[in-house]
Design a protein around this motif. Structure first.
Motif, PDB file in Angstrom:
ATOM      1  N   UNK A 259       0.832  -1.212   0.000  1.00  0.00           N
ATOM      2  CA  UNK A 259       0.000   0.000   0.000  1.00  0.00           C
ATOM      3  C   UNK A 259       0.859   1.252   0.000  1.00  0.00           C
ATOM      4  N   UNK A 260       1.893   1.264   0.858  1.00  0.00           N
ATOM      5  CA  UNK A 260       2.775   2.441   0.917  1.00  0.00           C
ATOM      6  C   UNK A 260       3.473   2.667  -0.420  1.00  0.00           C
ATOM      7  N   UNK A 261       3.970   1.575  -1.007  1.00  0.00           N
ATOM      8  CA  UNK A 261       4.652   1.688  -2.309  1.00  0.00           C
ATOM      9  C   UNK A 261       3.691   2.173  -3.391  1.00  0.00           C
ATOM     10  N   UNK A 262       2.462   1.643  -3.347  1.00  0.00           N
ATOM     11  CA  UNK A 262       1.469   2.041  -4.357  1.00  0.00           C
ATOM     12  C   UNK A 262       1.159   3.517  -4.279  1.00  0.00           C
ATOM     13  N   UNK A 263       0.958   4.039  -3.055  1.00  0.00           N
ATOM     14  CA  UNK A 263       0.634   5.463  -2.923  1.00  0.00           C
ATOM     15  C   UNK A 263       1.803   6.359  -3.319  1.00  0.00           C
ATOM     16  N   UNK A 264       3.022   5.890  -3.057  1.00  0.00           N
ATOM     17  CA  UNK A 264       4.187   6.670  -3.500  1.00  0.00           C
ATOM     18  C   UNK A 264       4.234   6.728  -5.027  1.00  0.00           C
ATOM     19  N   UNK A 265       3.984   5.573  -5.665  1.00  0.00           N
ATOM     20  CA  UNK A 265       3.982   5.527  -7.133  1.00  0.00           C
ATOM     21  C   UNK A 265       2.886   6.426  -7.696  1.00  0.00           C
ATOM     22  N   UNK A 266       1.682   6.339  -7.118  1.00  0.00           N
ATOM     23  CA  UNK A 266       0.562   7.168  -7.590  1.00  0.00           C
ATOM     24  C   UNK A 266       0.889   8.640  -7.418  1.00  0.00           C
TER      25      UNK A 266
END
Length: 251
Positions: free
Chosen positions: A40-47
């Motif tokens: 989740x943390x990685x996804x939000x950083x990418x977004x």
């Protein structure tokens, strides 16, 4: 928010289904929860990075558009000044001093007009009026601003006032019909009437669907102003009309 998100941003968010499914399948395993948090943390950083890049590209496009518009405006003004100077040079060579004086007076009047427009107090409105000659070939726009009138110092919402005035001009602009002879001219006169802004719109030329112009102007005003259609020019020409736009002070 989802509508404005990039395709890859949506894919990144949808990928959260994978760690969520892992938690559901291996409910008693601690590593699934860690995987979900990290994913989740990685996804939000990418977004966030994708949306930031998208925003930067949008700002770059707006900046490029503004720069191109400025270049076109400056080029058009340079062309106009060169024409005037060539006319002035021709009169001076022919020793027609009275004609040369008329050209100088015309240049000075235009310079004074442009100076007043640049100091009108609403940058987006000033840019629109100063660059009008570069975007419209169906009519000429003349603007006269009362000395000492600064729209940003009046008791109106600047952004709404600017958008409304641009809309009023565009109503006439989009209805102006290319004349077979002569020229369509819209003159705007800005003046202060006891603290209230008034704009006199004087149009001479051909208009498409002229009978509904006042209705369209009313729509542009969005309740912040009133249209008063004059008739003093009607006696001179069937293709001339005068309208005064009143902007009552906010309650």
């Amino acid at each position: 928010m989802l509508r404005k998100m990039t395709l890859w941003g949506l894919v990144a968010l949808l990928s959260l289904i994978i760690p969520a499914a892992a938690i559901f399948i291996w409910q008693r395993s601690w590593w699934t929860l860690v995987l979900f948090v990290l994913w989740t943390a990685t996804t939000w950083i990418i977004v966030w990075l994708m949306e930031r890049r998208k925003h930067q590209e949008h700002c770059d496009r707006l900046l490029m558009h503004a720069q191109l518009s400025s270049i076109r405006t400056l080029s058009h003004h340079r062309h106009d000044w060169l024409n005037e100077l060539q006319i002035l040079y021709g009169y001076l060579r022919l020793n027609k001093l009275d004609k040369a004086v008329d050209v100088v007076d015309r240049i000075r009047a235009r310079m004074e007009q442009d100076s007043k427009l640049s100091q009108i107090g609403l940058p987006d409105l000033a840019a629109f009026l100063l660059s009008f000659r570069t975007v419209c070939d169906t009519m000429r726009l003349d603007v006269d601003v009362e000395d000492g009138l600064y729209l940003n110092r009046m008791a109106y919402e600047s952004e709404k006032l600017s958008r409304t005035i641009i809309g009023l001009v565009n109503v006439i602009r989009f209805r102006a019909v290319n004349p077979f002879g002569g020229e369509n001219v819209l003159k705007l006169i800005f003046y202060d009437a006891e603290g209230e802004l008034k704009i006199k719109m004087i149009y001479e030329g051909e208009l498409a669907a002229a009978e509904s112009v006042v209705v369209e102007l009313d729509k542009c005003l969005e309740g912040i102003g009133l249209v008063d259609q004059g008739d003093e020019l009607a006696e001179k020409s069937q293709h001339a009309r005068t309208m005064v736009i009143h902007f009552p002070l906010p309650a």
